[in-house]
Design an enzyme around this catalytic site. Sequence first.
Site, short mmCIF file in Angstrom:
data_model
loop_
_atom_site.label_atom_id
_atom_site.label_comp_id
_atom_site.label_asym_id
_atom_site.label_seq_id
_atom_site.Cartn_x
_atom_site.Cartn_y
_atom_site.Cartn_z
CG LEU A 207 -11.85 -15.37 -0.96
CD1 LEU A 207 -11.28 -16.59 -1.68
CD2 LEU A 207 -13.04 -15.77 -0.08
CG ASP A 208 -8.28 -10.82 5.45
OD1 ASP A 208 -7.96 -9.69 5.04
OD2 ASP A 208 -7.78 -11.36 6.46
CB ALA A 209 -4.61 -12.16 4.47
CD GLU B 226 -5.34 -8.53 2.02
OE1 GLU B 226 -4.59 -7.63 2.37
OE2 GLU B 226 -6.02 -9.21 2.82
CG ASP C 37 -1.44 -5.17 -1.34
OD1 ASP C 37 -2.61 -4.74 -1.45
OD2 ASP C 37 -1.05 -5.86 -0.39
CG ASP C 38 3.13 -5.26 -6.54
OD1 ASP C 38 3.03 -5.51 -5.33
OD2 ASP C 38 3.89 -5.88 -7.31
CG HIS D 183 -2.01 1.17 -2.19
ND1 HIS D 183 -0.93 1.17 -1.30
CD2 HIS D 183 -2.84 2.14 -1.78
CE1 HIS D 183 -1.14 2.10 -0.39
NE2 HIS D 183 -2.29 2.70 -0.65
CG HIS D 184 2.49 -1.02 -1.82
ND1 HIS D 184 1.39 -0.66 -1.09
CD2 HIS D 184 2.87 -2.23 -1.35
CE1 HIS D 184 1.11 -1.61 -0.21
NE2 HIS D 184 1.99 -2.58 -0.34
CG HIS E 196 -9.39 -2.31 5.43
ND1 HIS E 196 -9.57 -3.08 4.30
CD2 HIS E 196 -8.71 -3.09 6.31
CE1 HIS E 196 -9.04 -4.29 4.50
NE2 HIS E 196 -8.52 -4.32 5.70
N GLY F 193 -5.65 2.61 7.35
CA GLY F 193 -5.73 2.37 8.80
C GLY F 193 -4.46 1.82 9.39
#
Lengths: 537, 537
Positions: free
Chosen positions: A255-257, A293, A318-319, A321-322, A386, A390
């Site tokens: 589920l996006d954002a 997400e 995300d954490d 990843h960052h 992405h 991106g």
Amino acid sequence: MGATPVREGTLFRVWAPQSRSLDLVIEGHPSASERYPMEREENGYFRLLLEGARPGTNYRYLLDGGILRPDPASRLQRSGVHGPSTVWWPPEDSPPPFSAPPLRDQIFYELHVGTFSPTSDFDGILPLLDHLVKTGVTALELMPLSQFPGTRNWGYDGVFPYAVQWSYGGPDGLLRLVREAHLRGLSVFLDVVYNHLGPEGNYLSDFGPYFSTTTRTPWGNALNFDGPDSDHVRHFFLENLRSLALTFDLDGFRLDAIHAIRDQSPHPFLADLSRLAKNIGSRRGRPLPLIAESNANDRFTVRPVEEGGLGLDSQWSDDFHHALHVAFTGERLGYYRDFSGVDDLKESLAQGFVYRGQYAPSFRCRRGSDSRDLPGASFVFFAQNHDQTGNRMQGERLAALLPPEALPAVAALVLLSPGLPLLFMGEEYGETRPFLYFTDHGDPELIEAVRRGRKEEFSAFSWAGDLPDPQDPETFERSRLILADPANPLSDFQKRLLAFTSRLAKLRKTVSALSPPEAIGGDQNRVFSPADSVLAI
Amino acid sequence: MGATPVREGTLFRVWAPQSRSLDLVIEGHPSASERYPMEREENGYFRLLLEGARPGTNYRYLLDGGILRPDPASRLQRSGVHGPSTVWWPPEDSPPPFSAPPLRDQIFYELHVGTFSPTSDFDGILPLLDHLVKTGVTALELMPLSQFPGTRNWGYDGVFPYAVQWSYGGPDGLLRLVREAHLRGLSVFLDVVYNHLGPEGNYLSDFGPYFSTTTRTPWGNALNFDGPDSDHVRHFFLENLRSLALTFDLDGFRLDAIHAIRDQSPHPFLADLSRLAKNIGSRRGRPLPLIAESNANDRFTVRPVEEGGLGLDSQWSDDFHHALHVAFTGERLGYYRDFSGVDDLKESLAQGFVYRGQYAPSFRCRRGSDSRDLPGASFVFFAQNHDQTGNRMQGERLAALLPPEALPAVAALVLLSPGLPLLFMGEEYGETRPFLYFTDHGDPELIEAVRRGRKEEFSAFSWAGDLPDPQDPETFERSRLILADPANPLSDFQKRLLAFTSRLAKLRKTVSALSPPEAIGGDQNRVFSPADSVLAI
């Protein structure tokens, strides 16, 4: 909802509560279209059972005798987002039985249909499925497939949630892909966007109050999930998930954002959605996990509905990843300034999130909530995706930013992590081509606005070079995987990295101590020493 | 925050993150004001310790050398919302100890300072406190006191949350009122507005991002509780509650329209607020209950924070009011069309809410969540309040709408209810004067907009007569209680109703079976038969 072929013809049904009259317009020969007045039901729906209509029939709706619009629940847009809708129905044969691995055993592979294969469609993926099996991933996670403007788009500009992008091969192509994936034991997850609709071809407001009048998202008006007439809007998207899951025999959704889904009702839409997914799962005897997400780092995203949560199954971290990105690249601009590198990387491996209520400089407010008691499988860990690729000006992947010897360490961190690993297509062998932002809009003003918007998005970073033009077909072409190009075999390094990735995936599957722990903060099996694992794996 | 007298002078501190420079301007003689540059702290605060300044000193802030503004945290606005702020500090003597009854034993009395007393101020209330004690109510609930434009306002247009309306007697008057109320055993609750600020004199945006850029409420932009820089906005309102509670020794708060507080953070502002109130309560050894007004009928409003709730103590049940109103008046227009009358009245008595997830026609969506397991004391039940009276075109109270013989039944339903009873001032004796909507704005365009807005608000009702002009002082004067007018003694009927109300209140306090039950749906002590109780008490 939409156009449903039945024995006597096709049943057309659409919600248009603000319209006094609605006509179904059947578009045959360009010069000869036929108009049929529809019958108004209660609650603002219009319906008509039309005998002659069948799969393949083109149609639109005429609202109040004035404007002609495609069907919000269209399943097929063969002439793009502005053209007529086409009646479509799945073939009657039921798919071969498939038994997906439990969510906690999945290894995800995020895939953009347009740039993954040489032909930019579902059928082009089929010959590459064996490569994915060999790599060891277990689930494709397809970027959004809803019909979007033109042929080049990440998918987040989709405007027909029930239609599968025609240039990708439409619904029949997706059916073939899922069947072939399942035959090879691969699950198929789909990314769906329930927080906004794209700016071009978005005709929903002509039909009803799909959008909030009081709340905006970064990408346009928020969907109306808690205001007047929101019950139907919810119904439209709940049925969308059900229809996609059952029609295409999907194994789960991303589920996006969801932080951009503004909804303060006592029964949040997302809680309804998670209940629906659980119902579908138990009725078909195969779970239908939902993965969010979210930038909120909110434990209630994955807590049960009856305990005040949304009941979703997992969420992206995300954490992780960052923190990983900062540790390996040393970049500290934009949102990366919230992270210190190795210490934060350890923190996210130990707790799921780094921000669990602390002040986050790039958000300019406190962010997150306690996460250490949440199951490992309620986090998705990735080193690339992405967005993170991106949304760089030059779309560089890690393989273009890091020395080759760093890549195995990155792969190990992701694939041996205590959460669910996710690879971004091409990551398995260190793809060096970029993944850029590309569009194929039809409106010159919108094209210009997108160019401006991208420039603004990058203002917090000091990236060098010119911004590749999102609208230029070359930008899209540059983003196509080398894997898709038979003339460009993988390098020796890429082959070795691929073999290493594959060995890590196998290790994860065979060593039970590597399974996600019951509580991420209580993981006894992993000891990440930065000196040993990150720098010298 | 604000101006704090200290030994060496006065410490001025204000948050202005968007400003490069700030000057404190001391306004003495009109012709001679003095400017002192302030020092910028981290996080966008400016501060200055000024030796000569003391209580009574008038000041403003000059932002970036350009605009001159009163202090957002001003405690005194002696010249109204556009004038300078005045340094104020409470007297040093501590208030006499007070022991409020537990929340479950409270009987509330909603009071508008402007129209309750002959002098429209706190001191005018003092001689009437004995009347309230005799009536049997236990807690005053004061409509909002934040400084608003002019002298006639319900209080929801307040723009200085730390300042007490100067025309009411300012902070010193409020201190006197609370002291006198406490001496008589009466608790004092205050209505605070944390969902918007009024349209006139609202200078907060000149100082910082107090308001959301993405979300609006029906009354203006939503406050920024979850966006960038929201930590300070939260701090401003959290400290506001603490400051009001401790400075004025208050016993609890009513939180206006929390459904208009848009906040999707993992740690909602209201959860922070309820934690703060619990902390204050345990530190001072006397609870500080928070009571929400909310149209969401959301069980999580009163569920504990650690279980996903907001942790508030109670919430108004509009459903009880609407059901009762329909049962007694037969009105079915506007939002009253959602209610059937007696059956719904029984339902709300048995369950707290009528709408617990059903479709509500006037909301045009599903509304509410399950409530039967919630404690009786987590609902406030009332037959009248400022909104339900004043938001009628002619502001009629029930005594003006119903035959006199119905009023004792209404009183019994409220005072013997399983929730917390609330009376609207004058209800105890059947006040027949209206309670109208009144304002005292300074801006002609705003005055006209308010008139238009009121007309639109009434379009769903078919009320006869002309709309009283909100800006006309006569509209305010007509709303003043007859109680406040020594020349107008109560009628015999009014005296009998007052005695009956008082007996009911006494009954409630002495019969323990009338206490609010542990779970409203499990109440064994009350049997409401419509034929017996509603129609023939």
